[in-house]
Design a protein around this motif. Structure first.
Motif, PDB file in Angstrom:
ATOM      1  N   MET A  61     -45.007  -6.813 -10.884  1.00 43.25           N
ATOM      2  CA  MET A  61     -45.915  -6.478 -11.454  1.00 43.25           C
ATOM      3  C   MET A  61     -46.311  -6.794 -13.177  1.00 43.25           C
ATOM      4  O   MET A  61     -45.108  -6.244 -14.347  1.00 43.25           O
ATOM      5  N   SER A  62     -47.417  -7.253 -13.675  1.00 49.68           N
ATOM      6  CA  SER A  62     -47.903  -7.011 -14.916  1.00 49.68           C
ATOM      7  C   SER A  62     -49.279  -6.566 -15.316  1.00 49.68           C
ATOM      8  O   SER A  62     -49.660  -6.466 -14.603  1.00 49.68           O
ATOM      9  N   PRO A  63     -49.570  -6.141 -16.289  1.00 49.38           N
ATOM     10  CA  PRO A  63     -50.813  -5.400 -16.891  1.00 49.38           C
ATOM     11  C   PRO A  63     -51.752  -6.175 -17.014  1.00 49.38           C
ATOM     12  O   PRO A  63     -51.664  -7.725 -16.208  1.00 49.38           O
ATOM     13  N   PRO A  64     -53.730  -5.533 -16.119  1.00 51.47           N
ATOM     14  CA  PRO A  64     -54.534  -6.732 -16.042  1.00 51.47           C
ATOM     15  C   PRO A  64     -54.725  -7.137 -17.240  1.00 51.47           C
ATOM     16  O   PRO A  64     -54.380  -6.799 -18.208  1.00 51.47           O
ATOM     17  N   ALA A  98     -52.886   8.655 -12.659  1.00 52.02           N
ATOM     18  CA  ALA A  98     -52.055   8.761 -11.831  1.00 52.02           C
ATOM     19  C   ALA A  98     -52.310   9.831 -10.793  1.00 52.02           C
ATOM     20  O   ALA A  98     -52.871  10.166 -10.273  1.00 52.02           O
ATOM     21  N   SER A  99     -51.256   9.379 -10.040  1.00 49.80           N
ATOM     22  CA  SER A  99     -51.184  10.207  -8.031  1.00 49.80           C
ATOM     23  C   SER A  99     -50.924  11.194  -8.699  1.00 49.80           C
ATOM     24  O   SER A  99     -49.806  12.063  -8.769  1.00 49.80           O
ATOM     25  N   ALA A 100     -51.897  12.001  -7.661  1.00 46.55           N
ATOM     26  CA  ALA A 100     -52.142  13.792  -7.629  1.00 46.55           C
ATOM     27  C   ALA A 100     -50.400  14.040  -6.890  1.00 46.55           C
ATOM     28  O   ALA A 100     -50.237  15.335  -7.651  1.00 46.55           O
ATOM     29  N   THR A 101     -50.523  13.744  -6.500  1.00 43.63           N
ATOM     30  CA  THR A 101     -48.661  14.166  -5.730  1.00 43.63           C
ATOM     31  C   THR A 101     -47.542  14.244  -6.875  1.00 43.63           C
ATOM     32  O   THR A 101     -46.618  14.562  -6.920  1.00 43.63           O
ATOM     33  N   MET A 117     -59.546  -0.325 -20.796  1.00 42.52           N
ATOM     34  CA  MET A 117     -58.304  -0.160 -20.953  1.00 42.52           C
ATOM     35  C   MET A 117     -58.227   1.023 -19.031  1.00 42.52           C
ATOM     36  O   MET A 117     -56.326   1.006 -18.894  1.00 42.52           O
ATOM     37  N   GLY A 118     -58.976   1.061 -18.682  1.00 43.00           N
ATOM     38  CA  GLY A 118     -58.897   1.559 -17.677  1.00 43.00           C
ATOM     39  C   GLY A 118     -58.119   1.799 -16.172  1.00 43.00           C
ATOM     40  O   GLY A 118     -57.387   1.736 -15.914  1.00 43.00           O
ATOM     41  N   SER A 119     -58.306  -0.131 -16.565  1.00 43.29           N
ATOM     42  CA  SER A 119     -57.546  -0.343 -15.439  1.00 43.29           C
ATOM     43  C   SER A 119     -55.872  -0.439 -15.794  1.00 43.29           C
ATOM     44  O   SER A 119     -54.980  -0.561 -14.616  1.00 43.29           O
ATOM     45  N   SER A 120     -56.017  -0.778 -17.395  1.00 40.75           N
ATOM     46  CA  SER A 120     -54.073  -0.619 -17.651  1.00 40.75           C
ATOM     47  C   SER A 120     -53.924   0.300 -17.203  1.00 40.75           C
ATOM     48  O   SER A 120     -52.119   0.490 -17.200  1.00 40.75           O
ATOM     49  N   TYR A 121     -54.182   1.461 -17.910  1.00 40.11           N
ATOM     50  CA  TYR A 121     -54.113   2.888 -17.168  1.00 40.11           C
ATOM     51  C   TYR A 121     -53.548   3.039 -16.082  1.00 40.11           C
ATOM     52  O   TYR A 121     -52.805   3.469 -15.458  1.00 40.11           O
ATOM     53  N   ARG A 122     -54.768   2.968 -15.219  1.00 33.67           N
ATOM     54  CA  ARG A 122     -54.202   3.135 -13.621  1.00 33.67           C
ATOM     55  C   ARG A 122     -52.896   2.366 -13.573  1.00 33.67           C
ATOM     56  O   ARG A 122     -52.226   3.226 -12.644  1.00 33.67           O
ATOM     57  N   GLN A 123     -52.738   1.397 -14.086  1.00 39.84           N
ATOM     58  CA  GLN A 123     -51.609   0.436 -13.190  1.00 39.84           C
ATOM     59  C   GLN A 123     -49.926   1.258 -13.576  1.00 39.84           C
ATOM     60  O   GLN A 123     -49.320   1.493 -13.157  1.00 39.84           O
ATOM     61  N   ALA A 124     -50.905   1.300 -14.741  1.00 41.30           N
ATOM     62  CA  ALA A 124     -48.897   1.996 -15.784  1.00 41.30           C
ATOM     63  C   ALA A 124     -48.985   3.329 -15.001  1.00 41.30           C
ATOM     64  O   ALA A 124     -47.453   3.725 -15.360  1.00 41.30           O
ATOM     65  N   ILE A 133     -48.675   5.825 -23.377  1.00 44.76           N
ATOM     66  CA  ILE A 133     -48.773   4.690 -22.440  1.00 44.76           C
ATOM     67  C   ILE A 133     -48.620   3.040 -22.341  1.00 44.76           C
ATOM     68  O   ILE A 133     -49.642   2.936 -23.184  1.00 44.76           O
ATOM     69  N   TRP A 134     -47.870   2.508 -22.192  1.00 46.21           N
ATOM     70  CA  TRP A 134     -47.662   1.046 -22.664  1.00 46.21           C
ATOM     71  C   TRP A 134     -47.626  -0.066 -21.596  1.00 46.21           C
ATOM     72  O   TRP A 134     -46.459   0.017 -21.324  1.00 46.21           O
ATOM     73  N   PRO A 135     -49.204  -0.449 -21.697  1.00 41.11           N
ATOM     74  CA  PRO A 135     -48.583  -1.318 -20.119  1.00 41.11           C
ATOM     75  C   PRO A 135     -47.395  -2.046 -20.032  1.00 41.11           C
ATOM     76  O   PRO A 135     -47.299  -2.077 -18.908  1.00 41.11           O
ATOM     77  N   TRP A 136     -47.201  -2.613 -20.917  1.00 43.41           N
ATOM     78  CA  TRP A 136     -45.885  -3.844 -21.003  1.00 43.41           C
ATOM     79  C   TRP A 136     -44.775  -2.678 -20.972  1.00 43.41           C
ATOM     80  O   TRP A 136     -44.094  -3.604 -19.983  1.00 43.41           O
ATOM     81  N   LEU A 137     -45.111  -2.117 -21.640  1.00 49.89           N
ATOM     82  CA  LEU A 137     -43.059  -1.493 -21.439  1.00 49.89           C
ATOM     83  C   LEU A 137     -43.414  -0.494 -20.525  1.00 49.89           C
ATOM     84  O   LEU A 137     -42.355  -1.040 -19.303  1.00 49.89           O
TER      85      LEU A 137
END
Length: 425
Positions: free
Chosen positions: A1-4, A201-204, A172-179, A138-142
């Motif tokens: 998995m890599s950031p967008p 983030a998942s609500a659960t 940055m939306g897709s990066s945050y969502r994936q992170a 929130i750091w996508p690569w990390l």
């Protein structure tokens, strides 16, 4: 998995600026360790490379985040003395606060800049299976490299600004969502929890745990009096607030002492020169100076002493509130029953401000002159403001329960992970 792809392109574009800032900070106060570790280059330490259930990684960006998470770390150590902590920061001032704590079994590293290679090297030498990320880092690569290594991440005291939470569809939306897709969030409020879900983030995997800034594990510690005699305190102040307050204090008819404790102590010497232009000598605590007879302003530009200043102050102003900064934690003086005043800008603490105002446990004013008037009046032992301090103390005592909630939720998480790992092995 890599950031967008957008984030993968953005980081190289910004890398000259990021490297220039890192070099400047290393020369200013970080040193060579700061430089190399921000690039993800770490010296191997004996016994530190093997992953273990006994090691927890905690990332706290700077001073504010370190102070927020320290009560949780100390409480966890009391519950599990054998646990080792690796705490990362992004600033030398955050590292200095940690060093002053001298917590056994805790060591420090700098978190690397969010380059792919630097983050990969950091995660590769990380001796922990779990990490707590404090507040909003929130750091996508990390996050991507942690996911590859099955390192469980939990955002503790999770908070988001309105601006960040509306970026779910932006650059940055897709990066945050994936992170955030594999991260658990323990949010400080329902509003923050909703913002994390909006961001991806998942609500659960999002729960409201409360604001860790209201927790306090050291309330019973009695500190030595930092200066002789009575004083009033201006705590966690920012640029321009100090000059406003000093001018108003010197223009008043009191001969008492105003102690100013700036939010960023490294500003001490510059601030000393600025305030002395108003007239009179201003002593500097970091230089080992004590206030001299007749001095009316004293600069407390040191780390790790704020609780002592609150403990003995006759009245306190909490800074970041006369300017549009959002204020700082007004429960800290409340824990010492200290009458407290703030300016109009306290948006960072709307929830606790509402409780304190409803209980008449704090005073809100609009100007430095009104702050000074309050500090003078509240210093009178017979003042009605003494009762205000006691009401604030009751609220502060109630707020300590947030620490227990975090311990219960994180302990449950640790137990579930341990059960899972035992099952798959």
């Amino acid at each position: 998995m890599s950031p967008p792809w957008r984030y993968r392109l953005l980081v190289p574009v910004l890398s000259p600026l990021l490297l220039a800032y890192t070099a400047w900070r290393a020369l200013k106060d970080g040193g060579w360790r700061y430089w190399w570790q921000r690039l993800g280059i770490y010296r191997r330490q004996a016994g530190s490379t093997a992953e273990t259930d006994e090691t927890l990684w905690v990332h706290a960006a700077s001073v504010g985040e370190v102070l927020t998470v320290l009560p949780l770390i100390k409480a966890w150590k009391r519950h599990s003395p054998s646990t080792l902590f690796l705490v990362t920061t992004g600033t030398p001032t955050g590292a200095a606060v940690l060093q002053k704590q001298a917590i056994q079994g805790l060591r420090h590293q700098y978190l690397p800049v969010d380059f792919s290679g630097a983050s990969k090297r950091f995660v590769a030498q990380l001796p922990a299976r779990r990490g707590w990320i404090v507040e909003t880092e929130i750091w996508p690569w990390l996050y991507a490299h942690c996911a590859r290594r099955d390192i469980e991440l939990t955002l503790v005291n999770g908070r988001l600004s309105d601006r960040t939470s509306t970026q779910s569809g932006g650059l940055m939306g897709s990066s945050y969502r994936q992170a955030l897709s594999h991260v658990r969030v323990l949010a400080r409020s329902q509003s923050d929890a909703d913002k994390f879900v909006t961001l991806g983030a998942s609500a659960t995997r999002v729960q409201v745990a409360g604001n860790l800034k209201y927790a306090d594990s050291d309330a019973a510690v009695i500190s030595p009096r930092p200066v002789k005699g009575d004083y009033v305190l201006a705590a966690s102040t920012h640029d321009d607030e100090e000059r406003q307050l000093a001018s108003a204090w010197l223009a008043s008819d009191t001969d008492g002492l105003l102690v100013i404790a700036p939010r960023h102590p490294e500003r001490g010497r510059t601030l000393q020169r600025d305030l002395q232009t108003l007239g009179g000598r201003v002593s500097l605590r970091s230089a080992g100076q004590q206030p001299q007879p007749g001095e009316r302003i004293y600069l407390a530009d040191t780390l790790g002493e704020m609780q002592a200043w609150y403990q003995y102050a006759t009245a306190t102003f909490v800074g970041g509130s006369l300017i549009e900064r959002g204020g700082h934690n007004m429960l800290e003086p409340a824990r010492h029953a200290c009458p407290t005043v703030v300016g109009p800008h306290t948006g960072n603490f709307d929830d606790i401000m509402q409780l304190m105002r409803e209980s008449s446990a704090i005073q809100v004013v609009d100007s430095a002159e009104q702050v000074v008037r309050f500090l003078i009046e509240a210093s009178d032992p017979a003042s009605e403001y003494r009762a205000m301090g006691q009401r604030a103390l009751i609220l502060a005592e109630d707020s300590r329960r947030v620490l227990q909630r975090y311990l219960q939720l994180l302990n449950r998480e640790a137990s579930l992970e341990s059960d899972y790992r035992s099952y798959i092995t």
